[in-house]
Design a protein around this motif. Structure first.
Motif, PDB file in Angstrom:
ATOM      1  N   GLN A 112      48.717 -54.189  49.466  1.00  0.00           N
ATOM      2  CA  GLN A 112      49.490 -55.342  48.974  1.00  0.00           C
ATOM      3  C   GLN A 112      49.720 -56.350  50.104  1.00  0.00           C
ATOM      4  OE1 GLN A 112      52.301 -52.771  46.002  1.00  0.00           O
ATOM      5  NE2 GLN A 112      53.281 -54.391  47.134  1.00  0.00           N
ATOM      6  N   ASN A 113      50.132 -55.829  51.253  1.00  0.00           N
ATOM      7  CA  ASN A 113      50.386 -56.710  52.405  1.00  0.00           C
ATOM      8  C   ASN A 113      49.120 -57.471  52.804  1.00  0.00           C
ATOM      9  OD1 ASN A 113      52.558 -54.231  53.965  1.00  0.00           O
ATOM     10  ND2 ASN A 113      53.020 -55.798  52.465  1.00  0.00           N
ATOM     11  N   LEU A 114      48.005 -56.735  52.856  1.00  0.00           N
ATOM     12  CA  LEU A 114      46.739 -57.340  53.297  1.00  0.00           C
ATOM     13  C   LEU A 114      46.270 -58.406  52.300  1.00  0.00           C
ATOM     14  CD1 LEU A 114      44.274 -57.341  55.218  1.00  0.00           C
ATOM     15  CD2 LEU A 114      43.252 -55.599  53.758  1.00  0.00           C
ATOM     16  N   LEU A 115      46.245 -58.035  51.025  1.00  0.00           N
ATOM     17  CA  LEU A 115      45.759 -58.982  50.012  1.00  0.00           C
ATOM     18  C   LEU A 115      46.686 -60.206  49.932  1.00  0.00           C
ATOM     19  CD1 LEU A 115      43.491 -59.302  47.953  1.00  0.00           C
ATOM     20  CD2 LEU A 115      44.945 -58.238  46.244  1.00  0.00           C
ATOM     21  N   GLY A 116      47.966 -59.953  49.992  1.00  0.00           N
ATOM     22  CA  GLY A 116      48.933 -61.051  49.960  1.00  0.00           C
ATOM     23  C   GLY A 116      48.736 -61.992  51.142  1.00  0.00           C
ATOM     24  N   ALA A 117      48.586 -61.401  52.326  1.00  0.00           N
ATOM     25  CA  ALA A 117      48.412 -62.223  53.536  1.00  0.00           C
ATOM     26  C   ALA A 117      47.114 -63.023  53.456  1.00  0.00           C
ATOM     27  CB  ALA A 117      48.404 -61.319  54.764  1.00  0.00           C
ATOM     28  N   LEU A 118      46.049 -62.388  52.952  1.00  0.00           N
ATOM     29  CA  LEU A 118      44.766 -63.099  52.823  1.00  0.00           C
ATOM     30  C   LEU A 118      44.910 -64.309  51.899  1.00  0.00           C
ATOM     31  CD1 LEU A 118      42.116 -60.223  52.548  1.00  0.00           C
ATOM     32  CD2 LEU A 118      42.220 -62.002  54.294  1.00  0.00           C
ATOM     33  N   PHE A 119      45.633 -64.127  50.819  1.00  0.00           N
ATOM     34  CA  PHE A 119      45.810 -65.239  49.882  1.00  0.00           C
ATOM     35  C   PHE A 119      46.673 -66.344  50.465  1.00  0.00           C
ATOM     36  CE2 PHE A 119      44.096 -65.382  45.575  1.00  0.00           C
ATOM     37  CZ  PHE A 119      43.172 -64.350  45.696  1.00  0.00           C
ATOM     38  N   VAL A 120      47.672 -65.973  51.241  1.00  0.00           N
ATOM     39  CA  VAL A 120      48.513 -67.001  51.872  1.00  0.00           C
ATOM     40  C   VAL A 120      47.676 -67.814  52.864  1.00  0.00           C
ATOM     41  CG1 VAL A 120      50.447 -67.355  53.452  1.00  0.00           C
ATOM     42  CG2 VAL A 120      50.687 -65.784  51.540  1.00  0.00           C
ATOM     43  N   VAL A 121      46.896 -67.107  53.671  1.00  0.00           N
ATOM     44  CA  VAL A 121      46.064 -67.797  54.676  1.00  0.00           C
ATOM     45  C   VAL A 121      45.040 -68.699  53.979  1.00  0.00           C
ATOM     46  CG1 VAL A 121      44.326 -67.428  56.477  1.00  0.00           C
ATOM     47  CG2 VAL A 121      46.378 -66.016  56.430  1.00  0.00           C
ATOM     48  N   ALA A 122      44.407 -68.157  52.928  1.00  0.00           N
ATOM     49  CA  ALA A 122      43.385 -68.932  52.214  1.00  0.00           C
ATOM     50  C   ALA A 122      44.004 -70.164  51.559  1.00  0.00           C
ATOM     51  CB  ALA A 122      42.717 -68.058  51.162  1.00  0.00           C
ATOM     52  N   ALA A 123      45.215 -70.004  51.056  1.00  0.00           N
ATOM     53  CA  ALA A 123      45.835 -71.109  50.321  1.00  0.00           C
ATOM     54  C   ALA A 123      46.296 -72.228  51.260  1.00  0.00           C
ATOM     55  CB  ALA A 123      47.034 -70.590  49.524  1.00  0.00           C
ATOM     56  N   TRP A 124      46.692 -71.871  52.485  1.00  0.00           N
ATOM     57  CA  TRP A 124      47.391 -72.839  53.319  1.00  0.00           C
ATOM     58  C   TRP A 124      46.581 -74.112  53.587  1.00  0.00           C
ATOM     59  CZ3 TRP A 124      52.035 -74.078  53.845  1.00  0.00           C
ATOM     60  CH2 TRP A 124      52.422 -74.944  54.859  1.00  0.00           C
ATOM     61  N   SER A 125      45.298 -73.937  53.954  1.00  0.00           N
ATOM     62  CA  SER A 125      44.490 -75.123  54.279  1.00  0.00           C
ATOM     63  C   SER A 125      44.332 -76.033  53.064  1.00  0.00           C
ATOM     64  CB  SER A 125      43.116 -74.711  54.811  1.00  0.00           C
ATOM     65  OG  SER A 125      42.424 -74.010  53.806  1.00  0.00           O
ATOM     66  N   LYS A 126      44.371 -75.450  51.877  1.00  0.00           N
ATOM     67  CA  LYS A 126      44.225 -76.247  50.646  1.00  0.00           C
ATOM     68  C   LYS A 126      45.555 -76.875  50.242  1.00  0.00           C
ATOM     69  CE  LYS A 126      41.942 -72.449  49.249  1.00  0.00           C
ATOM     70  NZ  LYS A 126      41.456 -71.438  48.318  1.00  0.00           N
ATOM     71  N   VAL A 127      46.625 -76.143  50.516  1.00  0.00           N
ATOM     72  CA  VAL A 127      47.961 -76.654  50.195  1.00  0.00           C
ATOM     73  C   VAL A 127      48.243 -77.932  50.996  1.00  0.00           C
ATOM     74  CG1 VAL A 127      50.378 -76.155  50.757  1.00  0.00           C
ATOM     75  CG2 VAL A 127      49.081 -74.551  49.380  1.00  0.00           C
ATOM     76  N   VAL A 128      47.835 -77.935  52.258  1.00  0.00           N
ATOM     77  CA  VAL A 128      48.149 -79.088  53.108  1.00  0.00           C
ATOM     78  C   VAL A 128      47.117 -80.212  52.963  1.00  0.00           C
ATOM     79  CG1 VAL A 128      49.433 -77.736  54.806  1.00  0.00           C
ATOM     80  CG2 VAL A 128      46.989 -78.105  55.140  1.00  0.00           C
ATOM     81  N   ASP A 129      46.026 -79.953  52.256  1.00  0.00           N
ATOM     82  CA  ASP A 129      45.005 -80.997  52.114  1.00  0.00           C
ATOM     83  C   ASP A 129      44.396 -80.992  50.705  1.00  0.00           C
ATOM     84  OD1 ASP A 129      43.222 -83.005  52.654  1.00  0.00           O
ATOM     85  OD2 ASP A 129      41.774 -81.716  53.672  1.00  0.00           O
TER      86      ASP A 129
END
Lengths: 165, 202
Positions: free
Chosen positions: A18-35
């Protein structure tokens, strides 16, 4: 003696998944969230989405990824967040596969929206690797869902309505 | 007690609504270069009628004799997302681009604002085709009163970059009929050591 399936569904392992998958999704989302414009451009390059849907998708999908990733990593609403993650991953895999089949090389836009100067052959190779990575994440999500299902089907020690997730 | 599937559906719906709400709020307060216009698709090829701007702030010096502000020109029929390279637009070589630059033909940069600020062809207009302020910048460009048949050079990052083609569709919708797409784009211009500028100033 425990069966292999029981080791895979061990609470310690599921929590780390859960921690790993959650963290991967947060990291993947961040660059798109800010741009969002960068992500809209990446979506447009897929040549799959009608023009009217580009803006809503480019705005909403990264935040859905971010929200689901954060809550999953924190162990909140595990079944709901993982279900969304499964749906999103299936969508990504389908979009990449369609373009792979029709030889339409695209930048995945999964972890970064920056334009990459790659040759079409390099892009096709990256797309195959992206699909493999997404399949791995899908297997992780399936494991979490199975564990959460098992947990919700066993009677809660807290009594009716006592489940947190 | 609610059935588990109903709880799941409710939670998933709440996540979707939450994501939409946060996305809308974040987008509302984001800077122009990081914002999407929510009222219409980015790649809609035709401009909607809009009020005449108050003042053309930052009109680049590359368009001598800029006239007083005029309303946007008559809006043309909808165009395909990437217009065919018909008689109104064609790709040009690096050498042609240089000759046109020397003649003072306007250059339009279709790349993202961050790329423009890092470096652009000297005198080029910033028209980031994926960003929220594109319409406003197009209106400013159109307000210079450049004749519709005058040549205009568009560029992006070369290679398989399509941004200059997308910008060409928007300009064709405004009535421009002599759009020249610098195929190799900014990387080629830099590689040949030609005149560039950095920052906000064209």
């Amino acid at each position: 003696m425990k069966r292999p399936g029981e080791y895979l569904l061990h609470p310690w392992l599921i929590l780390r998944a859960q921690n790993l998958l959650g963290a991967l999704f947060v990291v993947a989302a961040w660059s798109k969230v800010v741009d969002p414009p960068g992500f809209a451009k990446a979506l447009w390059a897929y040549d799959l989405f009608p023009a009217w849907s580009l803006l809503p998708l480019a705005l909403m999908v990264p935040w859905l990824e971010f929200l689901c990733g954060t809550l999953l990593a924190l162990g909140i609403w595990v079944r709901a967040t993982t279900s969304w993650i499964v749906l999103l991953l299936l969508g990504f895999i389908l979009a990449l596969s369609i373009n792979l089949v029709r030889h339409h090389p695209v930048d995945c836009g999964c972890f970064s929206t920056a334009a990459v100067a790659h040759t079409p052959a390099e892009r096709m190779r990256d797309m195959r690797l992206d699909i493999l990575r997404d399949l791995g994440m899908l297997a992780l999500a399936a494991l979490i869902l199975i564990a959460a299902q098992g947990k919700s089907s066993t009677p809660s020690r807290l009594g009716p309505g006592g489940s947190h997730a | 007690m609610r059935p588990p599937l109903a709880t799941l559906a409710l939670q998933m719906a709440a996540l979707l609504v939450g994501a939409c709400a946060v996305a809308w709020t974040f987008n509302h307060f984001a800077s122009a270069t990081r914002r999407l216009e929510g009222s219409r698709p980015v790649v809609a090829p035709q401009l909607q009628p809009r009020p005449v701007p108050v003042a053309p702030e930052g009109v680049p010096p590359h368009t001598p004799g800029a006239k007083a502000i005029q309303p946007p020109r008559n809006l043309a029929k909808p165009q395909p997302m990437v217009a065919d390279a018909g008689p109104n637009q064609r790709e040009i070589s690096s050498q042609e681009a240089l000759e046109l630059f020397d003649k003072g033909v306007p250059f339009l940069d279709a790349r993202r604002s961050a790329d423009y600020l890092e470096g652009h062809i000297r005198g080029a207009w910033r028209l980031p085709v994926w960003e929220a302020e594109l319409d406003e910048r197009l209106t400013r460009f159109d307000a210079t009163g450049l004749p519709l048949k005058s040549p205009v050079v568009l560029y992006c990052s070369g290679g398989d970059c399509q941004d200059s083609h997308l910008l060409a569709s928007r300009l064709m919708a405004l009535g421009y009929r002599n759009l020249l797409i610098y195929r190799d784009g900014y990387p080629d211009w830099v590689a040949k050591g030609r005149s560039t500028a950095q920052g906000e100033q064209p």
